[in-house]
Scaffold this motif. Sequence first.
Motif, PDB file in Angstrom:
ATOM      1  N   GLU A 186     -10.828  -8.000  23.731  1.00 45.16           N
ATOM      2  CA  GLU A 186     -10.558  -8.062  22.295  1.00 45.16           C
ATOM      3  C   GLU A 186      -9.382  -8.985  22.005  1.00 45.16           C
ATOM      4  N   LYS A 187      -8.447  -9.060  22.944  1.00 49.08           N
ATOM      5  CA  LYS A 187      -7.309  -9.961  22.797  1.00 49.08           C
ATOM      6  C   LYS A 187      -6.943 -10.527  24.160  1.00 49.08           C
ATOM      7  N   MET A 188      -6.344 -11.693  24.140  1.00 50.94           N
ATOM      8  CA  MET A 188      -5.984 -12.355  25.388  1.00 50.94           C
ATOM      9  C   MET A 188      -4.748 -11.698  25.988  1.00 50.94           C
ATOM     10  N   THR A 189      -4.813 -11.431  27.283  1.00 53.13           N
ATOM     11  CA  THR A 189      -3.693 -10.793  27.970  1.00 53.13           C
ATOM     12  C   THR A 189      -3.599 -11.283  29.403  1.00 53.13           C
ATOM     13  N   PRO A 190      -2.393 -11.547  29.893  1.00 52.86           N
ATOM     14  CA  PRO A 190      -2.236 -11.964  31.295  1.00 52.86           C
ATOM     15  C   PRO A 190      -2.574 -10.862  32.291  1.00 52.86           C
ATOM     16  N   ARG A 191      -2.804  -9.644  31.819  1.00 51.55           N
ATOM     17  CA  ARG A 191      -3.115  -8.544  32.720  1.00 51.55           C
ATOM     18  C   ARG A 191      -4.461  -8.717  33.417  1.00 51.55           C
ATOM     19  N   ILE A 192      -5.306  -9.585  32.869  1.00 49.36           N
ATOM     20  CA  ILE A 192      -6.599  -9.810  33.544  1.00 49.36           C
ATOM     21  C   ILE A 192      -6.398 -10.395  34.936  1.00 49.36           C
ATOM     22  N   GLN A 193      -5.229 -11.007  35.189  1.00 48.67           N
ATOM     23  CA  GLN A 193      -4.949 -11.542  36.517  1.00 48.67           C
ATOM     24  C   GLN A 193      -4.869 -10.432  37.560  1.00 48.67           C
ATOM     25  N   GLY A 229     -10.581 -18.340  18.787  1.00 44.74           N
ATOM     26  CA  GLY A 229     -10.477 -18.893  17.444  1.00 44.74           C
ATOM     27  C   GLY A 229      -9.654 -20.164  17.448  1.00 44.74           C
ATOM     28  N   ASP A 230      -8.693 -20.209  18.371  1.00 39.38           N
ATOM     29  CA  ASP A 230      -7.778 -21.351  18.484  1.00 39.38           C
ATOM     30  C   ASP A 230      -7.413 -21.507  19.950  1.00 39.38           C
ATOM     31  N   ILE A 231      -7.360 -22.738  20.425  1.00 37.85           N
ATOM     32  CA  ILE A 231      -7.062 -23.001  21.834  1.00 37.85           C
ATOM     33  C   ILE A 231      -5.704 -22.437  22.240  1.00 37.85           C
ATOM     34  N   MET A 232      -4.770 -22.333  21.291  1.00 44.60           N
ATOM     35  CA  MET A 232      -3.427 -21.858  21.607  1.00 44.60           C
ATOM     36  C   MET A 232      -3.392 -20.361  21.918  1.00 44.60           C
ATOM     37  N   GLU A 233      -4.493 -19.652  21.695  1.00 43.96           N
ATOM     38  CA  GLU A 233      -4.550 -18.243  22.077  1.00 43.96           C
ATOM     39  C   GLU A 233      -4.481 -18.075  23.594  1.00 43.96           C
ATOM     40  N   LEU A 234      -4.680 -19.170  24.318  1.00 48.23           N
ATOM     41  CA  LEU A 234      -4.641 -19.104  25.783  1.00 48.23           C
ATOM     42  C   LEU A 234      -3.230 -19.220  26.358  1.00 48.23           C
ATOM     43  N   VAL A 235      -2.241 -19.449  25.506  1.00 46.31           N
ATOM     44  CA  VAL A 235      -0.863 -19.608  25.985  1.00 46.31           C
ATOM     45  C   VAL A 235      -0.418 -18.451  26.888  1.00 46.31           C
ATOM     46  N   PRO A 236      -0.705 -17.169  26.553  1.00 42.76           N
ATOM     47  CA  PRO A 236      -0.209 -16.069  27.392  1.00 42.76           C
ATOM     48  C   PRO A 236      -0.687 -16.106  28.846  1.00 42.76           C
ATOM     49  N   ILE A 237      -1.839 -16.729  29.105  1.00 43.03           N
ATOM     50  CA  ILE A 237      -2.334 -16.747  30.489  1.00 43.03           C
ATOM     51  C   ILE A 237      -2.087 -18.077  31.186  1.00 43.03           C
ATOM     52  N   CYS A 238      -1.501 -19.028  30.484  1.00 40.41           N
ATOM     53  CA  CYS A 238      -1.262 -20.356  31.080  1.00 40.41           C
ATOM     54  C   CYS A 238       0.085 -20.391  31.783  1.00 40.41           C
ATOM     55  N   ASN A 239       0.260 -19.469  32.736  1.00 39.42           N
ATOM     56  CA  ASN A 239       1.472 -19.451  33.548  1.00 39.42           C
ATOM     57  C   ASN A 239       1.223 -20.202  34.849  1.00 39.42           C
TER      58      ASN A 239
END
Length: 401
Positions: free
Chosen positions: A312-319, A334-344
Motif C-alpha cells: 500500500e505504501k513504499m517502505t525499505p522494510r521489504i529489504q 504515482g510519482d517516481i520520487m516515491e521510490l526515494v525511501p528504498i534507494c539506499n
Amino acid sequence: MELNFKELQFHIGDEKIVEKMPKLPAGKPFEEERIAFLNEVSKRLLSDKEAKTYSDVATFAFWIRRANMEKEKREFLSDHRLRMGRGVLFHIAPSNVAVNYAYSFAVGFVLGNASIVRLPSREFRQTELINRAISEALGQEEVYKKWSDYIVFLRYARNKEINDYFSSICNVRVIWGGDAAIEEIRKSELPPRAGEITFADRYSICIVDAEEYLNIKDKERLALDFYNDTYFTDQNACTSPRLVCWMGEHERIEEAKEIFWEKFWGTVEKKYTFRPIQYVDKLTNSCLAAATIEGIHVIRMKDNRIVRIELEKMTPRIQEYRGNSGVFYEYELGDIMELVPICNEKLQTIAVLGDEMKVLPLAESGVKGIDRVVKIGETMEFGFVWDGYDLRERLTRKIWN
C-alpha cells in the motif's frame, strides 16, 4: 607466512604457481595475447553443445569474444595513454551464482593481472564447463601455455589462515558476497599498498509502464526476458528484480498486471523446476512479511511458483523479507520520487520497460542507491563498470596520461 596447501582443492593451477605469482610481471591492459586467449576460451564454449544450453555460459562466452574485447580496448585507449595491471588479484566469488567468478577473472586477466580465484562453494555444471574450456585453451598452443602461471582456480572451506595468506600476496582483493562474508574476509589484513573492491549484498527492482506493456506484441519474449533476470539465478543475484513498480493509469495497470503475470507464470511453469524446500521458504517469507509489514497483502496465484505481495505504501522494510525463487513485491507508482525511501546503498539496478529517462529525477535527487538503469532482460549483462566501480581504473595503475 606459510600455507598448508593440502586444504586447497585446485581446479586450475597448483601450489607452485601460487608461490611464484607475486614475482610475475604485470601486463598491459588489453594486450593482444590476452585478448586472443579469451577469444579461444569463447570459441570453445560456443562450440560446446552442452555449454550452449546454459544461457549464462553462452552470454559469458559471447562477452569475452574478440570483437567485444577489441571494442572495450578502443574505448580504454581513447582515455588512457599508459596503464598497467596491478599484479595479483585475489577474487572471492559468491557461493550462489554460477558464472560470476568467470567475469571477475576475465576482467582482471584482460586488464593485465594474474588471478587467484576462490570458486563458488556450491557446485554448478556451468562452472565445470567454463573451467574445462579454460584448461583446454591453456594446453592447446605454446602461446597460451604461459598464461598458466597467471591463473589459479580453487576451492577451500572457510579458513582465516588461507584468507590471510592469499590476502598477504595480492595487490587487489575482490570480494563478491553478502555483508557477513565481506566482514569475515576483512579480518585478513592486506599489504599497505593493496586495494580492495567489495560487491556487497544488493538488490534490484523493475519499473513497468503499463501502456508500453499493453502495446508490446511479443509478450512471451518479455516474459522470457524477465525470467532470465530473475529465476535463472533463483533470484539470488543482486541484479534480480524483487520489486515490480507499475506506472500509468490505474485501469490500464490492472489490465497489464493480469496479462503480465499470466504470461510470466506460463514461462516459469515451463522452464523452472522447484524443490519442495523452495515452496516452504516462499510461504514462510510471505507470511512473515504479511505479519510484520503494515499495509501489504499476498495476491492469490494458481500456485506459489510466483508469490506476489502488494504494497500500500513504499517502505525499505521489504529489504528484510525479500525472499528468492520467485517472490515479488508490487507497487503502483504515482510519482517516481516515491521510490526515494528504498534507494539506499543496497539498491543496485533498476530495470525499466518504457522510457528510462523517467528514472533521471530520482537518480539526480541525491539518493545513495542506483548504480545501473537498464532494460528488462539486460540486468545480468556484465560490464567494466559495475556497482558504480570503474574496474578499468581500480584494477590498473595509471602511469602516463
